[in-house]
Design a protein around this motif. Structure first.
Motif, PDB file in Angstrom:
ATOM      1  N   LEU A  55       0.823  -1.221   0.000  1.00 60.65           N
ATOM      2  CA  LEU A  55       0.000   0.000   0.000  1.00 60.65           C
ATOM      3  C   LEU A  55       0.855   1.269   0.000  1.00 60.65           C
ATOM      4  O   LEU A  55       1.777   1.413   0.801  1.00 60.65           O
ATOM      5  CB  LEU A  55      -0.909  -0.003   1.236  1.00 60.65           C
ATOM      6  N   VAL A  56       0.498   2.191  -0.894  1.00 62.49           N
ATOM      7  CA  VAL A  56       1.071   3.539  -0.892  1.00 62.49           C
ATOM      8  C   VAL A  56      -0.084   4.523  -0.942  1.00 62.49           C
ATOM      9  O   VAL A  56      -1.030   4.333  -1.717  1.00 62.49           O
ATOM     10  CB  VAL A  56       2.004   3.760  -2.099  1.00 62.49           C
ATOM     11  N   GLU A  57      -0.033   5.552  -0.100  1.00 67.19           N
ATOM     12  CA  GLU A  57      -1.117   6.536  -0.073  1.00 67.19           C
ATOM     13  C   GLU A  57      -0.529   7.938  -0.246  1.00 67.19           C
ATOM     14  O   GLU A  57       0.495   8.263   0.355  1.00 67.19           O
ATOM     15  CB  GLU A  57      -1.870   6.440   1.255  1.00 67.19           C
ATOM     16  N   LEU A  58      -1.191   8.731  -1.080  1.00 61.10           N
ATOM     17  CA  LEU A  58      -0.759  10.115  -1.319  1.00 61.10           C
ATOM     18  C   LEU A  58      -1.931  11.045  -1.074  1.00 61.10           C
ATOM     19  O   LEU A  58      -3.074  10.676  -1.345  1.00 61.10           O
ATOM     20  CB  LEU A  58      -0.361  10.315  -2.785  1.00 61.10           C
ATOM     21  N   MET A  95       5.024   1.117  -9.668  1.00 59.74           N
ATOM     22  CA  MET A  95       4.650   0.052  -8.729  1.00 59.74           C
ATOM     23  C   MET A  95       4.181  -1.194  -9.466  1.00 59.74           C
ATOM     24  O   MET A  95       4.554  -2.321  -9.138  1.00 59.74           O
ATOM     25  CB  MET A  95       3.536   0.556  -7.798  1.00 59.74           C
ATOM     26  N   ILE A  96       3.350  -0.993 -10.478  1.00 59.08           N
ATOM     27  CA  ILE A  96       2.799  -2.142 -11.216  1.00 59.08           C
ATOM     28  C   ILE A  96       3.904  -2.858 -12.005  1.00 59.08           C
ATOM     29  O   ILE A  96       3.915  -4.076 -12.122  1.00 59.08           O
ATOM     30  CB  ILE A  96       1.628  -1.668 -12.121  1.00 59.08           C
ATOM     31  N   SER A  97       4.892  -2.080 -12.481  1.00 58.10           N
ATOM     32  CA  SER A  97       6.024  -2.691 -13.186  1.00 58.10           C
ATOM     33  C   SER A  97       6.856  -3.547 -12.233  1.00 58.10           C
ATOM     34  O   SER A  97       7.302  -4.644 -12.578  1.00 58.10           O
ATOM     35  CB  SER A  97       6.923  -1.614 -13.795  1.00 58.10           C
ATOM     36  N   LEU A  98       7.052  -3.038 -11.008  1.00 53.22           N
ATOM     37  CA  LEU A  98       7.840  -3.778 -10.018  1.00 53.22           C
ATOM     38  C   LEU A  98       7.233  -5.129  -9.698  1.00 53.22           C
ATOM     39  O   LEU A  98       7.937  -6.071  -9.317  1.00 53.22           O
ATOM     40  CB  LEU A  98       7.918  -2.968  -8.713  1.00 53.22           C
ATOM     41  N   LYS A  99       5.917  -5.251  -9.830  1.00 52.06           N
ATOM     42  CA  LYS A  99       5.233  -6.499  -9.464  1.00 52.06           C
ATOM     43  C   LYS A  99       5.000  -7.414 -10.667  1.00 52.06           C
ATOM     44  O   LYS A  99       4.169  -8.323 -10.605  1.00 52.06           O
ATOM     45  CB  LYS A  99       3.907  -6.174  -8.761  1.00 52.06           C
ATOM     46  N   GLY A 100       5.689  -7.146 -11.755  1.00 53.98           N
ATOM     47  CA  GLY A 100       5.689  -8.094 -12.873  1.00 53.98           C
ATOM     48  C   GLY A 100       4.492  -8.020 -13.786  1.00 53.98           C
ATOM     49  O   GLY A 100       4.224  -8.965 -14.535  1.00 53.98           O
ATOM     50  N   PHE A 101       3.753  -6.932 -13.756  1.00 55.98           N
ATOM     51  CA  PHE A 101       2.653  -6.776 -14.713  1.00 55.98           C
ATOM     52  C   PHE A 101       3.238  -6.500 -16.109  1.00 55.98           C
ATOM     53  O   PHE A 101       4.359  -5.995 -16.238  1.00 55.98           O
ATOM     54  CB  PHE A 101       1.739  -5.625 -14.288  1.00 55.98           C
ATOM     55  N   SER A 102       2.462  -6.818 -17.118  1.00 53.43           N
ATOM     56  CA  SER A 102       2.958  -6.694 -18.498  1.00 53.43           C
ATOM     57  C   SER A 102       2.945  -5.236 -18.960  1.00 53.43           C
ATOM     58  O   SER A 102       2.331  -4.367 -18.323  1.00 53.43           O
ATOM     59  CB  SER A 102       2.067  -7.511 -19.436  1.00 53.43           C
ATOM     60  N   ASP A 103       3.560  -4.997 -20.113  1.00 51.61           N
ATOM     61  CA  ASP A 103       3.545  -3.652 -20.687  1.00 51.61           C
ATOM     62  C   ASP A 103       2.118  -3.205 -20.999  1.00 51.61           C
ATOM     63  O   ASP A 103       1.784  -2.027 -20.871  1.00 51.61           O
ATOM     64  CB  ASP A 103       4.380  -3.616 -21.978  1.00 51.61           C
ATOM     65  N   THR A 122      -7.057  12.250  -2.461  1.00 50.21           N
ATOM     66  CA  THR A 122      -6.299  11.155  -1.853  1.00 50.21           C
ATOM     67  C   THR A 122      -6.217  10.004  -2.852  1.00 50.21           C
ATOM     68  O   THR A 122      -7.223   9.586  -3.411  1.00 50.21           O
ATOM     69  CB  THR A 122      -6.968  10.672  -0.550  1.00 50.21           C
ATOM     70  N   VAL A 123      -5.003   9.546  -3.066  1.00 49.21           N
ATOM     71  CA  VAL A 123      -4.766   8.439  -3.999  1.00 49.21           C
ATOM     72  C   VAL A 123      -4.168   7.280  -3.223  1.00 49.21           C
ATOM     73  O   VAL A 123      -3.238   7.466  -2.435  1.00 49.21           O
ATOM     74  CB  VAL A 123      -3.783   8.858  -5.122  1.00 49.21           C
ATOM     75  N   ARG A 124      -4.728   6.096  -3.422  1.00 50.62           N
ATOM     76  CA  ARG A 124      -4.165   4.892  -2.791  1.00 50.62           C
ATOM     77  C   ARG A 124      -3.891   3.861  -3.873  1.00 50.62           C
ATOM     78  O   ARG A 124      -4.743   3.588  -4.703  1.00 50.62           O
ATOM     79  CB  ARG A 124      -5.141   4.300  -1.765  1.00 50.62           C
ATOM     80  N   PHE A 125      -2.699   3.324  -3.851  1.00 54.97           N
ATOM     81  CA  PHE A 125      -2.343   2.204  -4.727  1.00 54.97           C
ATOM     82  C   PHE A 125      -2.080   0.991  -3.837  1.00 54.97           C
ATOM     83  O   PHE A 125      -1.388   1.108  -2.820  1.00 54.97           O
ATOM     84  CB  PHE A 125      -1.051   2.504  -5.501  1.00 54.97           C
ATOM     85  N   TYR A 126      -2.597  -0.174  -4.212  1.00 52.34           N
ATOM     86  CA  TYR A 126      -2.329  -1.382  -3.429  1.00 52.34           C
ATOM     87  C   TYR A 126      -2.632  -2.623  -4.272  1.00 52.34           C
ATOM     88  O   TYR A 126      -3.333  -2.549  -5.287  1.00 52.34           O
ATOM     89  CB  TYR A 126      -3.138  -1.417  -2.132  1.00 52.34           C
TER      90      TYR A 126
END
Lengths: 113, 156
Positions: free
Chosen positions: B18-21, B40-48, B79-83
């Motif tokens: 989780l990252v929150e801004l 973040m999504i690239s770090l977790k192995g999602f495709s291009d 507020t933006v949350r990525f998780y």
């Protein structure tokens, strides 16, 4: 976003590079189209080969350009839709509205029909 | 970019990574937030293709939150949350506005709407994400949530 204007066989080609997004390209495109309408240019080809990102505002501005040129008796076509840009035009069914080309000579020749 | 996915979304999975801004309604910050989400999504192995889809979805939703939700008032907060939840990368974007009904938006693909210059943003976000929802948050504003489910990498 940059737009370079050139002319080939009476067709105005606008070469885009960069992003066409809200505040970054949509306004420039609108100004360019207004200028072409003022100059009574009727055959317009937008070359999107070097467009790496386009948002819904950018798509909307291309649609606005199409209708503006059409209302003034001209024709606007698209050249080199990169795969992700083509996806957006397919999902929104705009691909059924625009004539698109992958080859510049074919695109330019199509204005002679 | 838009292939149907065979795997189920798992909203009951625990939230991780989780990252929150919390940012002002400043259009100049959009690229920064988009870059964070796509990194973040690239770090977790999602495709291009996943990265492209999430880039578009975050960008469009943030523009909506600033322009329509917070009506361009720079001091209104977002507020933006990525998780992650399982194989889904979630994004929540919450503004201080009164919200909208996504099902009430005109379908931009209908013949009478095809040549309109606006009205495609949310339609496109919904087409390339899963679990899209718009919720009122009591005393705060409106939260738009969507996720991108990891697609299978093409076999080479």
């Amino acid at each position: 976003m940059k737009i370079k204007r050139r002319e080939r066989d009476d067709v105005i080609i606008l070469d885009f590079s960069g992003e066409i997004t809200i505040g970054k390209g949509d306004v420039e495109l609108r100004k360019e189209i207004s200028d072409l309408v003022f100059s009574e240019k009727k055959k317009i080809l937008l070359n999107l080969r070097k467009v790496d990102f386009i948002d819904s505002s950018g798509i909307g501005e291309i649609v606005r350009s199409f209708t503006t040129i059409q209302k003034n008796g001209g024709v606007l076509k698209l050249l080199h839709l990169e795969a992700k840009v083509r996806d957006l035009f397919t999902i929104t069914r705009l691909i059924t509205v625009f004539e698109t080309f992958e080859n510049e000579k074919d695109a330019v020749d199509s204005f002679k029909d | 970019m838009m292939q149907p996915d065979p795997s189920p979304v798992t909203p009951q999975a625990p939230e991780t990574f989780l990252v929150e801004l919390n940012i002002p309604s400043d259009m100049d910050l959009i690229d920064l937030v988009v870059d964070l989400g796509t990194s973040m999504i690239s770090l977790k192995g999602f495709s291009d293709d996943d990265v492209s889809a999430i880039r578009f979805a975050i960008h469009e939703t943030l523009v909506n939150a600033i322009q329509y939700g917070n009506q361009g008032l720079i001091d209104a907060r977002i507020t933006v949350r990525f998780y992650l939840k399982g194989d889904c990368f979630y994004t929540d974007i919450e503004d201080e506005g009164s919200g909208f009904d996504p099902d009430a938006l005109a379908n931009p693909t209908l013949p009478e709407n095809l040549l309109k210059a606006t009205g495609r943003g949310i339609f496109l976000v919904r087409s390339m994400t899963e679990d899209f929802k718009v919720e009122k948050t009591p005393g705060k504003g409106v939260r738009v949530t969507f996720c991108r489910l990891k697609r299978q990498q093409p076999v080479e």
